[in-house]
Write a protein that holds these residues in place. Structure first.
Motif, short mmCIF file in Angstrom:
data_model
loop_
_atom_site.label_atom_id
_atom_site.label_comp_id
_atom_site.label_asym_id
_atom_site.label_seq_id
_atom_site.Cartn_x
_atom_site.Cartn_y
_atom_site.Cartn_z
N TYR A 1 3.35 -1.17 1.16
CA TYR A 1 2.65 -1.25 1.89
C TYR A 1 2.53 -0.16 3.08
CZ TYR A 1 -0.34 -2.73 5.07
OH TYR A 1 -1.58 -2.85 5.87
N LYS A 2 3.80 0.04 3.09
CA LYS A 2 3.76 0.54 4.25
C LYS A 2 2.69 2.38 3.83
CE LYS A 2 6.75 3.47 7.47
NZ LYS A 2 8.01 3.44 8.40
N ARG A 3 3.63 2.74 2.27
CA ARG A 3 3.27 4.29 1.61
C ARG A 3 1.44 3.91 1.94
NH1 ARG A 3 2.04 9.30 1.40
NH2 ARG A 3 2.00 9.65 -1.03
N ALA A 4 0.66 2.73 1.54
CA ALA A 4 -0.23 2.45 0.65
C ALA A 4 -1.29 2.66 2.24
CB ALA A 4 -0.31 1.16 0.07
N TRP A 5 -0.42 2.35 3.80
CA TRP A 5 -1.27 1.73 4.66
C TRP A 5 -1.46 3.54 4.92
CZ3 TRP A 5 -5.37 -0.20 6.94
CH2 TRP A 5 -5.68 0.21 8.48
N ILE B 1 -4.82 -3.56 0.47
CA ILE B 1 -4.09 -2.50 0.33
C ILE B 1 -2.99 -2.53 -0.06
CG2 ILE B 1 -3.09 -0.79 2.03
CD1 ILE B 1 -5.54 -1.62 3.32
N SER B 2 -2.39 -3.94 -0.01
CA SER B 2 -1.36 -4.26 -0.43
C SER B 2 -1.02 -4.79 -1.91
CB SER B 2 -0.66 -5.71 0.20
OG SER B 2 0.44 -6.25 -0.06
N ALA B 3 -1.81 -5.65 -2.25
CA ALA B 3 -1.92 -5.87 -3.86
C ALA B 3 -2.07 -4.28 -4.67
CB ALA B 3 -3.33 -6.33 -4.10
N ALA B 4 -3.54 -3.42 -4.05
CA ALA B 4 -3.65 -1.90 -4.56
C ALA B 4 -2.24 -1.57 -4.72
CB ALA B 4 -4.28 -1.75 -3.90
N GLY B 5 -1.94 -1.11 -2.98
CA GLY B 5 -0.03 -0.07 -3.32
C GLY B 5 0.39 -1.05 -4.27
N LYS B 6 0.64 -2.41 -4.19
CA LYS B 6 1.87 -2.70 -5.29
C LYS B 6 1.68 -2.07 -6.72
CE LYS B 6 3.62 -6.97 -3.14
NZ LYS B 6 3.38 -8.52 -2.87
#
Length: 123
Positions: free
Chosen positions: A50-54, A39-44
């Motif tokens: 990460y908070k927004r992606a999660w 999730i973190s890498a996809a968001g980046k």
């Protein structure tokens, strides 16, 4: 990200219920998770925290009433995320709808672009 090539033909958002919807951003996030396992890498990759992606993953999971993404905690060796079968199905069908929509409106978009070009040439 692979996705649908940018055609300038607009953005498709499909609303299924008040809480279940998918658009280009959510689809790109799902695709990024599928490609990176994170999730973190996809968001980046999308320029989001990460908070927004999660938060988006939680909204997708809750909105569809079943997980589209499953995540596990635990550092680099053990943590990660992946699309569930439902998540893969939702992403695949959304990408197909995007492609069909772009194809369906391409002729009208071309006419409108030609009209703009004609008007620009008359100035």
């Amino acid at each position: 990200m692979a996705g649908v090539p940018e055609t300038g033909l607009g953005h498709l958002r499909v609303t299924l219920t008040e809480t279940a919807y998918i658009g280009p951003g959510r689809a790109d996030l799902l695709e990024g998770i599928a490609e990176t396992g994170s999730i973190s890498a996809a968001g980046k990759r999308m320029g989001m925290s990460y908070k927004r992606a999660w938060s988006l993953v939680q909204a997708l999971n809750e909105g569809f009433g079943a997980p589209l993404v499953e995540a596990s905690r635990g550092g680099a060796a053990q943590g990660g995320a992946h699309l569930t079968d439902l998540g893969t199905e939702v992403l695949t069908r959304y990408r197909a709808m995007q492609a069909r929509t772009a194809e369906a409106i391409a002729g009208d978009v071309a006419v409108l672009r030609a009209l703009i070009a004609d008007m620009s040439g008359k100035k």
